[in-house]
Design a protein around this motif. Sequence first.
Motif, short mmCIF file in Angstrom:
data_model
loop_
_atom_site.label_atom_id
_atom_site.label_comp_id
_atom_site.label_asym_id
_atom_site.label_seq_id
_atom_site.Cartn_x
_atom_site.Cartn_y
_atom_site.Cartn_z
N ARG A 58 -6.22 22.10 -56.77
CA ARG A 58 -7.19 23.14 -56.39
C ARG A 58 -8.28 22.58 -55.48
O ARG A 58 -9.44 22.95 -55.56
CB ARG A 58 -7.86 23.75 -57.63
CG ARG A 58 -6.90 24.60 -58.43
CD ARG A 58 -7.65 25.48 -59.43
NE ARG A 58 -6.78 25.83 -60.52
CZ ARG A 58 -6.72 25.15 -61.65
NH1 ARG A 58 -7.51 24.12 -61.84
NH2 ARG A 58 -5.88 25.51 -62.59
N GLY A 59 -7.90 21.67 -54.62
CA GLY A 59 -8.83 21.21 -53.60
C GLY A 59 -9.72 20.05 -54.01
O GLY A 59 -10.70 19.77 -53.34
N ASP A 60 -9.39 19.39 -55.12
CA ASP A 60 -10.18 18.22 -55.53
C ASP A 60 -9.73 17.01 -54.70
O ASP A 60 -8.65 16.47 -54.88
CB ASP A 60 -9.97 17.95 -57.03
CG ASP A 60 -10.87 16.84 -57.53
OD1 ASP A 60 -11.08 15.85 -56.79
OD2 ASP A 60 -11.35 16.95 -58.67
N ARG A 61 -10.60 16.58 -53.79
CA ARG A 61 -10.22 15.52 -52.86
C ARG A 61 -9.94 14.20 -53.55
O ARG A 61 -9.06 13.44 -53.14
CB ARG A 61 -11.33 15.31 -51.84
CG ARG A 61 -11.38 16.36 -50.78
CD ARG A 61 -12.67 16.28 -50.02
NE ARG A 61 -12.91 14.93 -49.51
CZ ARG A 61 -14.05 14.56 -48.94
NH1 ARG A 61 -15.03 15.40 -48.83
NH2 ARG A 61 -14.19 13.33 -48.47
N GLU A 62 -10.72 13.92 -54.60
CA GLU A 62 -10.54 12.64 -55.27
C GLU A 62 -9.19 12.58 -55.97
O GLU A 62 -8.50 11.56 -55.96
CB GLU A 62 -11.69 12.38 -56.25
CG GLU A 62 -13.03 12.16 -55.56
CD GLU A 62 -12.92 11.21 -54.36
OE1 GLU A 62 -12.39 10.11 -54.52
OE2 GLU A 62 -13.35 11.60 -53.25
N THR A 86 2.98 19.44 -56.32
CA THR A 86 3.61 20.71 -55.96
C THR A 86 2.82 21.90 -56.45
O THR A 86 2.99 23.00 -55.94
CB THR A 86 5.02 20.82 -56.58
OG1 THR A 86 4.87 20.78 -58.01
CG2 THR A 86 5.92 19.70 -56.13
N GLY A 87 1.97 21.70 -57.45
CA GLY A 87 1.29 22.84 -58.06
C GLY A 87 2.22 23.68 -58.92
O GLY A 87 1.83 24.73 -59.40
N ILE A 88 3.47 23.23 -59.10
CA ILE A 88 4.41 23.94 -59.99
C ILE A 88 4.09 23.50 -61.41
O ILE A 88 4.19 22.31 -61.73
CB ILE A 88 5.87 23.61 -59.64
CG1 ILE A 88 6.18 24.05 -58.20
CG2 ILE A 88 6.82 24.28 -60.63
CD1 ILE A 88 7.57 23.61 -57.72
#
Lengths: 470, 525
Positions: free
Chosen positions: A41-45, A424-426
Amino acid sequence: MTIDLFRQELQVLNVGLASFADAISSAGGKVLAIEWAPPARGDREVARALARLVNHPRVEAANRQAFDAYLSSQPVIEGIAVAHDAIPGLERRMILHAGPPVAWDKMCGPMQGAILGAAMFEGWARDLGSAAKLAASGKIVFAPCHHYSAVGPMAGIISPSMPVWVVRDQKADHRTFSTLNEGLGKVLRFGANGPEVIARLKWMSSKLSKVLVAALEVSGEIELKPLIAVALNMGDEVHNRNAAATSLLLKRLVSPMVRSKASRADVAAVVDFIAGNDHFFLNLSMAACKAMLDAARGVAGSSMVTVMARNGVEFGIQTTGTGDRWFTTPAPVVDGLYFPGYSMADAAPDLGDSAITETAGLGGFAMAAAPAIVKFVGGTPDQAIANTAAMGHITIGRNGAFALPQMNFAGTPAGIDARKVVDTGILPTVNTGIAHRHAGVGQIGAGITRAPLDCFTKAVTALASMVPDE
Amino acid sequence: MWHVPTAASVIRNFYRDSVALMQLSERLGKLPGIRQAAAIMASEANRALLREAGLATDQVEAGPNDLLIAIEADSEATLEAAMAEARGTFDRKPDNPTGASWREPPRSLEMGLEVMPAANLALISTPGEYAAAEATKALRLGLNVMVFSNNVALEDEVALKRSAGARGLMVMGPDCGTAILAGIPLGFANVVRRGDIGLVAASGSGLQHVSCLIDQLGHGVSQAIGTGGRDLHPQVGGLTMQQGLDALAGDPETRVIVLIAKAPAPEVAVRVLESAHGAGKPVVVNFLGANPKALETPKLHVAKTLEETAIVAVALSAGRKAADVGLPPSSLNLPRTDPGQRYVRGLYSGGTFCYEASLLLSEHLAPVYSNTPIGAAKPLADVWHSQAHTLIDLGDEVFTRGRPHPMIDYRLRNERIAIEARDPETAALLLDVVLGYGSHPDPAAEMAPAIAAAIAEAARDGRKLVVIGFVCGTEADPQNLKRQQARLREVGMIVTETNAQAVRVAARIVGSQRRVSAKAGRNDN
């Protein structure tokens, strides 16, 4: 080193602007467009931690080792014993529960209700009021089943006097444990604790377990993987559907029961009990899965998930490479199908150790095998196959011992790789029952839920800090 | 008796339905060189069947829950192959049994590789903050990388390029806008004929201009490698340009090498050029803002402009000497402007074009102002207001924040054209038009009305506004070079072949104007 790109045909993976992929293919080039979204969800670290672990030689080797250990595990029913005698470290005033650790005052309704029932069953309290005082007094030690090689469905309560299945991994000579399944309706695992619940538990620890012990003395050990494999061919996924596996088990036990020293009346009662409970096999399925996954524990650097479990408050996972550490996040409320008169507003958050089946490549991961229940969980047989196929993208390999006829006898996808989940976010599919949020009401629905992403991002971040760059 | 190779293999606690096993037995039995084969669940009854068939497996320990494979073959080799085939049956991935739509779209590079296992390049254009992570994954998976994204930290660029070098891979970028590999345009790139000139460029628009001019001159490009604008920064040290140079030196399809950069760090430029000496092939260098004339050797040709770079490269490719190359004469009849129109105003979408224009214009006129000053040019006090001779790079961050790049979205430039046209001191407007994949599908259609309106507005005030520009593209580009040029000429734009030509024309118009006003009445044209 030299660049050999010019000597190969250019084949491009496009990550980002889709128009670039279109340009390449309209110019006659070979390109595949990745449907990319920011990881975690966009967490760069997390994205960076994950990137360091992708195709990391140490992680790859560790995962192969852990997965092979999982594959080679051979769980068998060794017997039935009293929890206190069988489970190493289970003390007299201890109660095991499902999911990651949780304090008494934080527990969900069904878990508290089940603990009060267990206190009554143990004879620690005369009534529910004094049981509640005792539970809150700190005089009972609460601990996760998973800390004791055990698993329990829903509230997952194991108290010292309860009979438990003893499953032994022949390969590792390691034992795992689970309670005996009580059936549906008003049952302890959904937090019910009335007199009929306690009476049933008493009968199970006296008659049921005695008859089964006698039968197992006659039959000897019963291999569980072949039995599960046959059940998969008969429409079970051995989490939300155990009708075939229960029948197969009963078929294996009937003759030994009849031949055993048990009385005819007791055998009849036990056969009726098992035949009347299609979920009787579930607890064995879970203990077998626990055995297979325990075999994969203790491999440094591995991102393979060894536990997914919920306590009605939090969803937690463990991975091989991070050992006994839990990575938790609030448990979701299951958006499933509800029995008449109930809705999501009545549901307790996700509960139970039964997600161990998915962790081992069964349950939701073997959904393709169980077309009979896809309607029940709101899908079509095609979706069930699609779901199993999707799980193949977040797993280390396939378990050929569990073949799926609907997928041309390919093995179930197994060995969840926390890296792939984040990349993958799956999210892992979990088939589950839904408990009422108040103690004792029981099951109010069932559905498919997804293991929450945050557990996996935390596990990946932790693993990245343990594995040196290579 | 002859020895008949036989083998039995057991998979413990492994169940398969008897129908599946009979099918497997049949398939194994039909393999060449196999006399008999059986796969069974090893129950007593099944083992008795094996005995009757003469497949003795009595010495093998197996029970009813175990899968037993027994094979009799003509040779050990065929036996082994059949056994491997049998066991392999159980490890297979699903092979889309129904042909149904259950395939998940690839959501990660790793998933992409499952679908396209021979992939060898990842083209990354995610938001900059995630680009380094994706590039790291790509390298770890053995892929070369082109990072189109900008806003990637310099230390990430250094780390990526070092890691790539150690793996024998290449990282083009970050902020690599364009490349052409094996004839395939990547990012913002033109459809350029294939040929024997290889390019390595730290400037996207520079690479596009030179490759298009090569195409227009009838030659072609073997490979065009972008390095990203910071590759010749001291910390990066020209790692990708060095790699690209080495790769082109070793590429049999490349006969001439072109190196392009704007304002490279001098010590890095020197290092790159030193190794260019050893390339074993003629090298043409265009390092805008640097003056490496001193390094020129018979094998290393230094070109002052992008135009000259292309012309020299083409001459070398054709086997001519670079020294014989002359620049095309300008045969234009220059229009006359009013004495009050004193200044050149340039509005660019390509950063390198603005740089090159600043350098060239400063040779003729002063003072030249720019939002991206180089050489003698001075920084603009306010980038939204021109002063004296002003050249603007509209692709600069100040203008692209929250807005598409000016090669895609012409609105900002059209607005600025109108503003400059209203300024009575404006004599000549300089414009670039970039075609190719990624750019606007029809730039001339966007610009023509704005240019026509600008000229008309100046005419209403009694002024002659000269609009000069060039189109960077090829006839094979989706927008078509000739069509775009024709449309722009229709509305009165002087269309030159190159950026440098456009600047020279503007300089002559304004320069002659100044001389005219100084020595009244004398025609200097």
